[in-house]
Structure formats: structure tokens, C-alpha cells
Design an enzyme around this catalytic site. Structure first.
Site, PDB file in Angstrom:
ATOM      1  N   GLU A 159      -0.280  -9.411  -0.921  1.00 22.77           N
ATOM      2  CA  GLU A 159      -1.693  -9.785  -0.749  1.00 22.77           C
ATOM      3  C   GLU A 159      -2.435  -9.808  -2.082  1.00 22.77           C
ATOM      4  O   GLU A 159      -3.305 -10.657  -2.304  1.00 22.77           O
ATOM      5  CB  GLU A 159      -2.366  -8.818   0.232  1.00 22.77           C
ATOM      6  CG  GLU A 159      -1.822  -8.973   1.641  1.00 22.77           C
ATOM      7  CD  GLU A 159      -2.377  -7.935   2.589  1.00 22.77           C
ATOM      8  OE1 GLU A 159      -2.133  -6.727   2.355  1.00 22.77           O
ATOM      9  OE2 GLU A 159      -3.054  -8.302   3.560  1.00 22.77           O
ATOM     10  N   GLU A 185       4.220  -5.421   7.323  1.00 23.27           N
ATOM     11  CA  GLU A 185       3.424  -4.367   7.956  1.00 23.27           C
ATOM     12  C   GLU A 185       3.785  -4.160   9.417  1.00 23.27           C
ATOM     13  O   GLU A 185       3.655  -3.064   9.955  1.00 23.27           O
ATOM     14  CB  GLU A 185       1.923  -4.670   7.824  1.00 23.27           C
ATOM     15  CG  GLU A 185       1.355  -4.431   6.428  1.00 23.27           C
ATOM     16  CD  GLU A 185       1.503  -5.622   5.496  1.00 23.27           C
ATOM     17  OE1 GLU A 185       2.289  -6.540   5.799  1.00 23.27           O
ATOM     18  OE2 GLU A 185       0.825  -5.624   4.439  1.00 23.27           O
ATOM     19  N   ALA A 226       0.862  -1.180   0.000  1.00 27.74           N
ATOM     20  CA  ALA A 226       0.000   0.000   0.000  1.00 27.74           C
ATOM     21  C   ALA A 226       0.896   1.227   0.000  1.00 27.74           C
ATOM     22  O   ALA A 226       2.024   1.183   0.503  1.00 27.74           O
ATOM     23  CB  ALA A 226      -0.885  -0.016   1.239  1.00 27.74           C
ATOM     24  N   GLY A 267       0.646  -5.104   0.749  1.00 25.33           N
ATOM     25  CA  GLY A 267      -0.517  -5.211  -0.140  1.00 25.33           C
ATOM     26  C   GLY A 267      -0.174  -5.823  -1.489  1.00 25.33           C
ATOM     27  O   GLY A 267      -1.036  -6.427  -2.137  1.00 25.33           O
TER      28      GLY A 267
HETATM   29  N1  DAK Z   1       4.607   3.183  -0.483  1.00 28.06           N
HETATM   30  C1  DAK Z   1       5.060   4.350  -1.007  1.00 28.06           C
HETATM   31  N2  DAK Z   1       6.238   4.498  -1.619  1.00 28.06           N
HETATM   32  C2  DAK Z   1       7.041   3.424  -1.692  1.00 28.06           C
HETATM   33  C3  DAK Z   1       6.656   2.168  -1.157  1.00 28.06           C
HETATM   34  C4  DAK Z   1       5.380   2.054  -0.530  1.00 28.06           C
HETATM   35  N3  DAK Z   1       4.900   0.919  -0.050  1.00 28.06           N
HETATM   36  N4  DAK Z   1       7.663   1.303  -1.391  1.00 28.06           N
HETATM   37  C5  DAK Z   1       8.613   1.990  -2.036  1.00 28.06           C
HETATM   38  N5  DAK Z   1       8.252   3.260  -2.222  1.00 28.06           N
HETATM   39  C6  DAK Z   1       8.998   4.328  -2.859  1.00 28.06           C
HETATM   40  C7  DAK Z   1      10.153   4.796  -1.989  1.00 28.06           C
HETATM   41  O1  DAK Z   1       9.709   5.733  -1.049  1.00 28.06           O
HETATM   42  C8  DAK Z   1      11.080   5.394  -3.018  1.00 28.06           C
HETATM   43  O2  DAK Z   1      10.598   6.660  -3.376  1.00 28.06           O
HETATM   44  P1  DAK Z   1      11.614   7.927  -3.593  1.00 28.06           P
HETATM   45  O3  DAK Z   1      12.368   8.041  -2.322  1.00 28.06           O
HETATM   46  O4  DAK Z   1      12.478   7.508  -4.748  1.00 28.06           O
HETATM   47  O5  DAK Z   1      10.700   9.085  -3.900  1.00 28.06           O
HETATM   48  C9  DAK Z   1      10.894   4.493  -4.222  1.00 28.06           C
HETATM   49  O6  DAK Z   1       9.644   3.839  -4.036  1.00 28.06           O
HETATM   50  C10 DAK Z   1      11.965   3.438  -4.330  1.00 28.06           C
HETATM   51  O7  DAK Z   1      12.038   2.764  -3.081  1.00 28.06           O
HETATM   52  P2  DAK Z   1      13.401   2.548  -2.290  1.00 28.06           P
HETATM   53  O8  DAK Z   1      14.364   3.673  -2.551  1.00 28.06           O
HETATM   54  O9  DAK Z   1      13.050   2.282  -0.873  1.00 28.06           O
HETATM   55  O10 DAK Z   1      13.963   1.229  -3.021  1.00 28.06           O
HETATM   56  P3  DAK Z   1      14.907   0.112  -2.389  1.00 28.06           P
HETATM   57  O11 DAK Z   1      15.317  -0.755  -3.516  1.00 28.06           O
HETATM   58  O12 DAK Z   1      15.994   0.730  -1.535  1.00 28.06           O
HETATM   59  O13 DAK Z   1      13.990  -0.722  -1.387  1.00 28.06           O
HETATM   60  C11 DAK Z   1      11.919  -1.864  -0.741  1.00 28.06           C
HETATM   61  C12 DAK Z   1      12.879  -1.463  -1.905  1.00 28.06           C
HETATM   62  C13 DAK Z   1      10.690  -2.519  -1.377  1.00 28.06           C
HETATM   63  C14 DAK Z   1      12.627  -2.914   0.164  1.00 28.06           C
HETATM   64  C15 DAK Z   1      11.562  -0.618   0.086  1.00 28.06           C
HETATM   65  O14 DAK Z   1      11.103   0.403  -0.815  1.00 28.06           O
HETATM   66  C16 DAK Z   1      10.487  -0.870   1.102  1.00 28.06           C
HETATM   67  O15 DAK Z   1      10.762  -1.438   2.164  1.00 28.06           O
HETATM   68  N6  DAK Z   1       9.259  -0.406   0.811  1.00 28.06           N
HETATM   69  C17 DAK Z   1       8.153  -0.486   1.724  1.00 28.06           C
HETATM   70  C18 DAK Z   1       7.617  -1.890   1.747  1.00 28.06           C
HETATM   71  C19 DAK Z   1       6.482  -2.015   2.746  1.00 28.06           C
HETATM   72  O16 DAK Z   1       6.633  -1.714   3.941  1.00 28.06           O
HETATM   73  N7  DAK Z   1       5.344  -2.469   2.252  1.00 28.06           N
HETATM   74  C20 DAK Z   1       4.206  -2.650   3.073  1.00 28.06           C
HETATM   75  C21 DAK Z   1       3.411  -1.390   2.961  1.00 28.06           C
HETATM   76  S1  DAK Z   1       2.133  -1.387   4.161  1.00 28.06           S
HETATM   77  C22 DAK Z   1      -4.940  -1.471   5.949  1.00 28.06           C
HETATM   78  C23 DAK Z   1      -4.888  -2.593   5.169  1.00 28.06           C
HETATM   79  C24 DAK Z   1      -3.759  -2.932   4.469  1.00 28.06           C
HETATM   80  C25 DAK Z   1      -2.637  -2.174   4.580  1.00 28.06           C
HETATM   81  C26 DAK Z   1      -2.667  -1.044   5.356  1.00 28.06           C
HETATM   82  C27 DAK Z   1      -3.797  -0.676   6.047  1.00 28.06           C
HETATM   83  N8  DAK Z   1      -6.133  -1.104   6.645  1.00 28.06           N
HETATM   84  C28 DAK Z   1      -7.326  -1.899   6.475  1.00 28.06           C
HETATM   85  C29 DAK Z   1      -6.205   0.094   7.430  1.00 28.06           C
HETATM   86  C30 DAK Z   1      -1.484  -2.557   3.865  1.00 28.06           C
HETATM   87  C31 DAK Z   1      -0.310  -2.024   4.215  1.00 28.06           C
HETATM   88  C32 DAK Z   1       0.874  -2.180   3.414  1.00 28.06           C
HETATM   89  O17 DAK Z   1       0.943  -2.751   2.362  1.00 28.06           O
END
Ligand code: DAK
Length: 258
Positions: free
Chosen positions: A112, A132, A65, A109
Site C-alpha cells: 500500500e 491481510e 504493518a 501495508g
Molecule cells: N510484522 C512483523 N514482523 C514481521 C512481518 C510483519 N508484517 N513480516 C515479517 N516479519 C518478521 C518475522 O516475524 C521474522 O522475525 P523473527 O522471527 O526473525 O524475529 C522476520 O521478520 C523475518 O521474517 P520471516 O522469517 O517470516 O521471513 P521469510 O523469508 O520466511 O518470509 C514473508 C517472508 C514476507 C513471506 C513473511 O515474513 C510474511 O508472510 N510476513 C507477513 C506478511 C504479511 O502478512 N503482511 C501483511 C501484514 S498486515 C489496519 C489497516 C491496515 C493494516 C492493518 C490494520 N486498520 C485500519 C485497523 C495493514 C495490515 C498489514 O499490513
């Protein structure tokens, strides 16, 4: 004008949907999920399409997400707008087979979304995680329910509680994905698989998908009964008679998807 968050293409009876926010690693926001849902429903209604492939980029299927969007939302924002329910679950309405072709990150997400597909085909670079917990969140798009069904409770707990990331080989061994292919072959392998699936009788494919999904909904007796009724219903289809007669005549079947 901003670029479309998804790109679509057709190859014979296969509909391709490409997630297209490369700068954000295909992070899932409302615009993308709305467009994805619309494309899925449109392909599902198209009689010339027999299977659908969802794919991302070489680096990311989808990194989850969009955290930048969610960071300041309140409980009332997500509760009243029906966050996730509103537009993330459209994929559950799709009756045709959906294949996720995953290279790079499938996180949160994104993982998922892949789990909500019927088959996951992974490139060797694929990485799966539900991280998450690192954000003090939890998987909220079906992850806590579909992941244990795919890999069992122990592995699912490990992944969700520790944010452990699986590589493609592990994901294959644990039963999360159905096959692993070299990165360079991901798109052609997905198209080949989808084309094979789409060549079969569409109502039979739909009946199999519906029956198999029943295995995760109720008890065994009900599931077997459902399967039996679906099998009986095949005898009302033109394709089943064509398939059996073609076998007996030693010729390829000509399905009309009726
Ligand atoms: N959201 C927004 N931007 C993201 C992102 C994300 N999930 N993942 C990556 N980006 C962006 C980064 O901010 C970066 O942007 P800039 O800095 O260049 O502007 C760009 O994509 C490239 O990312 P990185 O520089 O971080 O690239 P790396 O190769 O160094 O690392 C990575 C790749 C995938 C390991 C890292 O980007 C990372 O850890 N990303 C986050 C992964 C994550 O935590 N995903 C889970 C998201 S939470 C809910 C239900 C469901 C959910 C929430 C609430 N409710 C019912 C309330 C679901 C939640 C999720 O999915």
C-alpha cells in the site's frame, strides 16, 4: 540506542529515504511511519529537492504493518488513536514526485505504501501482495481503493480475496509497476529516473502530479477543466517561457523552478 527506522541521503536534487528495519523485513510500525512522514515533509519543503525515492532492502521493501505490534490492539486502541490516518497518510500531502524502488517483498501495508507513491520501479525479485485476508484483516491503508485503480477490479479482487502474490513480471504486465530492472541495477535505475524527473521544472512537475491524481478523484469533465486551468497557469511561470525559448534557441533550458 535503537537504530533509526529510516535512513536518508541526498544525491543532487533527489532525496533518498531507506526503510531500515531489516530484521523485521521493514515491517511498518509507528516509529517508522512517523520518521517517514517527517522525512517526506522535510524533503517536500526543501527547494533544492525535485524528487524523492523510497526504497527498502534487497529482501523486502516492506512486509506490511507490524503484526507483532498490532496483535493485541483493540478496536478502541485503533479508533481513538487514529491508526493509519494519524501518520500513514502523510505521503498524500507530498506535492513532489515520489518513486518507490521495490526489491523483494512489498506486502500488505508495504504494498500500500508503494501504491501511494507516484511511480513504482521494481527489481526482478519484487513480490507484491495484499495478504491481510490470511490474518482475517483487510487492506486498510488505501489498498482496496488504489489497487483496483492500478490493475482493475478483477485482478484486485483476486489479490485481496486470495492473497495472491504477484512477481515483478506480472506486476509490470498488470500495470502495477512502471518498469522492471535487474536487482543489481535497482538503486542506480531509481536514482537515474529520479534525477531526470528532478531536472525538470518543479512547479510543472507538481502541476502534472496534481492533475494526474485528479483523474482518480472526479469525473472526466472536471478533470479536463482542472488540467486546462493548470495548463493556463503554466503561462504564469518563468520556467515555461524558458523551456519554450530554449527549444527555439536550440539550447538546454535553465530552469529556476519558478
Ligand atoms: N510484522 C512483523 N514482523 C514481521 C512481518 C510483519 N508484517 N513480516 C515479517 N516479519 C518478521 C518475522 O516475524 C521474522 O522475525 P523473527 O522471527 O526473525 O524475529 C522476520 O521478520 C523475518 O521474517 P520471516 O522469517 O517470516 O521471513 P521469510 O523469508 O520466511 O518470509 C514473508 C517472508 C514476507 C513471506 C513473511 O515474513 C510474511 O508472510 N510476513 C507477513 C506478511 C504479511 O502478512 N503482511 C501483511 C501484514 S498486515 C489496519 C489497516 C491496515 C493494516 C492493518 C490494520 N486498520 C485500519 C485497523 C495493514 C495490515 C498489514 O499490513
Amino acid at each position: 540506542m535503537s537504530e533509526s527506522p529510516i535512513l536518508t541521503a541526498r544525491h543532487g536534487r533527489v532525496g533518498f529515504i531507506n526503510l531500515n528495519r531489516p530484521a523485521q523485513l521493514n515491517a511498518l510500525n509507528d516509529a517508522l511511519m512517523d520518521a517517514l512522514g517527517e522525512a517526506l515533509l522535510s524533503l517536500d519543503q526543501d527547494p533544492d529537492i525535485g524528487a524523492i525515492v523510497i526504497t527498502g532492502s534487497d529482501k523486502a521493501f516492506a512486509a506490511g504493518a507490524d503484526i507483532a505490534v498490532m496483535a493485541d490492539w483493540t478496536y478502541m486502541d485503533v479508533y481513538q488513536s487514529g491508526f493509519i490516518t494519524r501518520n500513514w497518510e502523510t505521503i498524500r500531502q507530498v506535492r513532489k514526485p515520489v518513486i518507490a524502488a521495490v526489491a523483494g517483498y512489498a506486502m500488505g501495508g508495504g504494498c500500500e505504501l508503494a501504491l501511494a507513491c507516484d511511480i513504482i520501479i521494481a527489481a526482478e525479485s519484487a513480490k507484491f501482495a495484499l495478504p491481510e485476508i490470511k490474518l482475517a484483516m483487510l487492506p486498510g491503508a488505501g489498498g482496496t481503493q488504489r489497487l483496483p485503480r492500478a490493475v482493475g477490479k478483477a485482478k484486485a479482487m483476486d489479490m485481496c480475496l486470495s492473497a495472491r502474490m504477484l512477481n515483478a513480471e506480472e506486476a509490470d504486465r498488470y500495470g502495477l509497476v512502471s518498469r522492471v530492472v535487474p536487482d543489481a541495477e535497482l538503486q542506480t535505475s531509481a536514482l537515474k529516473l529520479a534525477s531526470q524527473v528532478a531536472s525538470y521544472s518543479l512547479p510543472a512537475l507538481m502541476a502534472i502530479k496534481e492533475s494526474l491524481n485528479r483523474a482518480f478523484e472526479g469525473n472526466l469533465s472536471e478533470g479536463i477543466l482542472f488540467e486546462r486551468r493548470e495548463l493556463h497557469a503554466r503561462f504564469a511561470s518563468e520556467d515555461a517561457h524558458e523551456g519554450m525559448h530554449a527549444f527555439l534557441d536550440k539550447r538546454p533550458p535553465e530552469f529556476t523552478h519558478r
